[in-house]
Design an enzyme around this catalytic site. Structure first.
Site, PDB file in Angstrom:
ATOM      1  N   ASP A  31       9.908  -6.982  -5.072  1.00  0.00           N
ATOM      2  CA  ASP A  31       9.121  -5.824  -4.649  1.00  0.00           C
ATOM      3  C   ASP A  31       9.804  -5.171  -3.445  1.00  0.00           C
ATOM      4  OD1 ASP A  31       7.068  -4.045  -3.959  1.00  0.00           O
ATOM      5  OD2 ASP A  31       5.519  -5.438  -4.568  1.00  0.00           O
ATOM      6  N   ASP A  32      10.226  -3.926  -3.591  1.00  0.00           N
ATOM      7  CA  ASP A  32      10.907  -3.190  -2.512  1.00  0.00           C
ATOM      8  C   ASP A  32      12.280  -3.761  -2.177  1.00  0.00           C
ATOM      9  OD1 ASP A  32       8.540  -1.805  -2.462  1.00  0.00           O
ATOM     10  OD2 ASP A  32       8.173  -2.024  -0.322  1.00  0.00           O
ATOM     11  N   CYS A  69       5.737   0.932  -7.192  1.00  0.00           N
ATOM     12  CA  CYS A  69       5.257  -0.358  -7.679  1.00  0.00           C
ATOM     13  C   CYS A  69       4.479  -0.282  -8.980  1.00  0.00           C
ATOM     14  CB  CYS A  69       4.396  -0.996  -6.594  1.00  0.00           C
ATOM     15  SG  CYS A  69       3.522  -2.453  -7.147  1.00  0.00           S
ATOM     16  N   ARG A  73       5.524  -1.461 -12.968  1.00  0.00           N
ATOM     17  CA  ARG A  73       4.949  -2.650 -13.610  1.00  0.00           C
ATOM     18  C   ARG A  73       4.270  -2.288 -14.924  1.00  0.00           C
ATOM     19  NH1 ARG A  73       4.993  -6.618  -9.302  1.00  0.00           N
ATOM     20  NH2 ARG A  73       6.113  -5.549  -7.641  1.00  0.00           N
ATOM     21  N   LYS A 124       2.273 -10.939  -8.052  1.00  0.00           N
ATOM     22  CA  LYS A 124       1.636  -9.625  -7.960  1.00  0.00           C
ATOM     23  C   LYS A 124       1.309  -9.104  -9.361  1.00  0.00           C
ATOM     24  CE  LYS A 124       2.353  -5.173  -5.613  1.00  0.00           C
ATOM     25  NZ  LYS A 124       3.205  -4.454  -4.640  1.00  0.00           N
ATOM     26  N   HIS A 126      -1.014  -5.616 -10.105  1.00  0.00           N
ATOM     27  CA  HIS A 126      -0.995  -4.171  -9.892  1.00  0.00           C
ATOM     28  C   HIS A 126      -0.880  -3.368 -11.181  1.00  0.00           C
ATOM     29  CE1 HIS A 126      -0.199  -1.333  -6.251  1.00  0.00           C
ATOM     30  NE2 HIS A 126      -1.316  -1.096  -6.880  1.00  0.00           N
ATOM     31  N   HIS A 206       8.456  -6.897   0.120  1.00  0.00           N
ATOM     32  CA  HIS A 206       7.538  -5.815   0.497  1.00  0.00           C
ATOM     33  C   HIS A 206       6.942  -6.082   1.883  1.00  0.00           C
ATOM     34  CE1 HIS A 206       3.914  -3.285   0.320  1.00  0.00           C
ATOM     35  NE2 HIS A 206       4.400  -2.691  -0.764  1.00  0.00           N
ATOM     36  N   ASP A 331      11.004  -3.471  -8.475  1.00  0.00           N
ATOM     37  CA  ASP A 331      10.102  -2.416  -8.946  1.00  0.00           C
ATOM     38  C   ASP A 331      10.449  -1.042  -8.400  1.00  0.00           C
ATOM     39  OD1 ASP A 331       9.315  -2.861  -6.327  1.00  0.00           O
ATOM     40  OD2 ASP A 331       7.184  -3.020  -6.784  1.00  0.00           O
ATOM     41  N   ASN A 332      11.200  -0.980  -7.327  1.00  0.00           N
ATOM     42  CA  ASN A 332      11.684   0.293  -6.760  1.00  0.00           C
ATOM     43  C   ASN A 332      12.757  -0.037  -5.736  1.00  0.00           C
ATOM     44  OD1 ASN A 332       8.414   0.143  -5.587  1.00  0.00           O
ATOM     45  ND2 ASN A 332      10.085  -0.227  -4.143  1.00  0.00           N
ATOM     46  N   LYS A 376      12.480   4.291  -1.861  1.00  0.00           N
ATOM     47  CA  LYS A 376      11.252   4.157  -2.655  1.00  0.00           C
ATOM     48  C   LYS A 376      10.406   5.431  -2.546  1.00  0.00           C
ATOM     49  CE  LYS A 376       6.919   1.526  -2.186  1.00  0.00           C
ATOM     50  NZ  LYS A 376       6.296   0.424  -1.404  1.00  0.00           N
TER      51      LYS A 376
END
Length: 550
Positions: A31-32, A69, A73, A124, A126, A206, A331-332, A376
């Site tokens: 994540d990130d 994010c 997903r 996670k 989301h 993240h 995710d980004n 992002k």
């Protein structure tokens, strides 16, 4: 001729292997994470386990996400662009993180289940709806994304956890791997005759930047030379590895976080900097503060890799490693955001501890996204480019090779269904399933070839782009289109829009055509979307800028 024959036999072996034995599948998502954060993508952070997968598998150089994010997903698990399934906004309809998928927009486990697969989720979520309703058999849903040192707010199998009185020693990244390993152990014990799919979604790295003291100590002074030096070093390694042939993007000193939180800057103190200014122009306090934040980010990536190593060890111990397709992506891109949420920020507390709330910010985010531009939420290359590692010893004979085909998270579902020899149904409970935009990447597993497609498309918070072949048309919100030839300019430094207005018009029309088609599809079920009590309208039509949880 002998070489060609051997090459043909190698390709046939790979194809016959996956045809005979459908693989287990593990998708690991960070994540990130920045494009260059892993050692095998040019970074200096210790990531030996992921580097090992890359050495024994494949690295894709042009793999994309959606820049954020929840859209990434949803696209990953469904095979549709998020806007097609109400999971990100469209200009005429709104939408976003609170949108609800259509009944036909099933997730991958629903298609795998009839073929005997069991599906697990750790970390996670989301995505809209409960995890088990998405076809998963077991889940750890880490709803708490504001404190890595407590399980408060999380759910196991969609049931809220009871938080222990003493959580000393709890850390979210370790807990994610613990749950994944426990699921795999149970599978080996009770379901060994069935294949499995495991979606392992780490929250790291993240914000808030929370890490274990021993991990931070490894990087405490590593980044005092600044973001320019870090970018140059990573770029040099990427060139040596053959990962890029573009120039290094220039730092954009006027581009800061995507959302403005001036009160957060005040809370964080004089060490905070919300622009990627020249390192030499910063005060000593600012340089130390920024370098410390990067050290914590690195520690979070390092720990994630350590925990991935534990998961890999479990796969080996249960004799599943050879026939497990393992994929890794982010995710980004790395985030330029600066904010203070949840429990706030205590400037007197040890950086990286539970009492602090730090974000990476635009300086080191630019370095993490080397060699690309922006961060992002933007759909320039820095926001949408991710490392993508693919490893499958029983099915992929190539080792340590690069794959240059443009690809996207929407390609994951069709790739897995292809490998598992599963024909996707044309309808779900009487409702037709529209044709999905993703493509199987199996041909690229065999050799470095370009997957044929009409385009790749992006839209997030007004930032928009389309890629057709090597041509990319991109614009930040409210800006005019820019045109880049990504064959030589993935850094997006040489805008050709004025020189090639016909090409701009052609790509803009293609972007609008896609957007219109997605709008028509989403409009069919717009009335089914939840109503925001605060606004009295379909959820997501209000901007709520800077308030989204991601």
């Amino acid at each position: 001729m002998r070489f060609l024959a051997l090459l043909f036999l190698g390709c046939s072996f790979a194809l016959s292997t996956h045809a005979a034995t459908p693989p287990n599948v593990v998708f690991i998502m960070a994540d990130d994470l920045g494009y260059s954060d892993l050692g095998c993508y040019g970074g200096e952070i210790a990531t030996p386990n992921l580097d090992g997968l890359a050495k024994e598998g494949l690295r894709f150089t042009q793999f994309y996400n959606t820049a954020r994010c929840w859209p990434s997903r949803s696209a990953l698990m469904s095979g549709f662009y998020a806007q097609q399934i109400h999971r990100d906004a469209l200009p005429e309809l709104g939408g976003g993180g609170q949108g609800v998928r259509q009944k036909w927009a099933r997730l991958l486990p629903d298609f795998l289940k009839p073929a005997g697969y069991r599906s697990y989720h750790s970390g996670k979520w989301h995505i809209d709806g409960p995890v088990l309703a998405g076809g998963f058999d077991r889940s750890l849903d880490m709803k708490n994304q504001g404190n890595f040192f407590t399980s408060a707010g999380n759910s196991i199998d969609d049931v809220p956890v009871k938080v222990p009185a003493d959580e000393k020693g709890y850390y979210a990244t370790i807990a994610t791997a613990d749950h994944a390993i426990e699921c795999l152990q149970d599978h080996a014990k009770n379901h060994s005759g069935k294949p499995f799919f495991h979606y392992i979604a780490f929250i790291a790295p993240h914000f808030p930047l929370h890490a274990l003291p021993e991990d931070i100590a490894k990087y405490r002074d590593k980044y005092l030379a600044g973001w320019e030096a870090m970018r140059e070093a990573r770029y040099a390694r990427q060139k040596e590895m053959g990962l890029t042939n573009t120039e290094l993007s220039k730092l954009e000193e006027k581009v800061g976080p995507p959302y403005d939180f001036p009160e957060a800057i005040e809370k964080l103190g004089p060490g905070e900097v919300n622009r990627p200014l020249p390192w030499a122009s910063l005060t000593d306090e600012q340089r130390r503060f920024q370098a410390t934040k990067m050290a914590i980010h690195a520690a979070m990536v390092d720990r994630m890799d350590q925990e991935i190593g534990r998961v890999l060890a479990q796969l080996k111990s249960m004799d599943a490693y050879e026939n497990t397709l393992i994929c890794f992506a982010s995710d980004n891109g790395a985030s330029a955001e600066i904010m203070v949420r949840n429990g706030g920020h205590d400037p007197k507390a040890e950086p990286g501890s539970a009492a602090t709330y730090l974000c990476l910010g635009p300086g080191f985010s630019s370095a993490c996204n080397t060699p690309h531009r922006r961060h992002k939420t933007w759909v320039h290359e820095g926001g949408i480019s991710t490392p993508f590692i693919v490893h499958w010893p029983a099915g992929i004979s190539a080792k340590g090779e690069l794959r240059h085909t443009p690809a996207h998270v929407i390609d994951f579902v069709p790739t897995v269904l292809d490998l598992a020899k599963i024909e996707k149904p044309k309808a779900w409970e009487g409702e037709a399933i529209p044709e999905a935009p993703g493509k199987s990447l199996v041909p690229a597993f065999i050799k470095d070839e370009t997957i044929t497609r009409d385009s790749l498309w992006w839209l997030h918070e007004g930032n928009r782009a389309i890629r057709i072949g090597d041509w990319k048309l991109v614009a930040a919100k409210d800006d005019a289109w820019s045109l880049y030839d990504l064959k030589t300019d993935r850094a997006e430094q040489h805008d050709l829009a004025k020189k090639m207005p016909d090409k701009v018009e052609e790509l803009a029309a293609a972007w609008q055509e896609k957007t219109g088609a997605f709008t028509m599809l989403a409009r069919q079920t717009q009335a089914d979307q939840p109503v925001s009590k605060a606004k009295g309208k379909a959820q997501g039509k209000g901007k709520g800028k800077g308030k989204k949880k991601d």
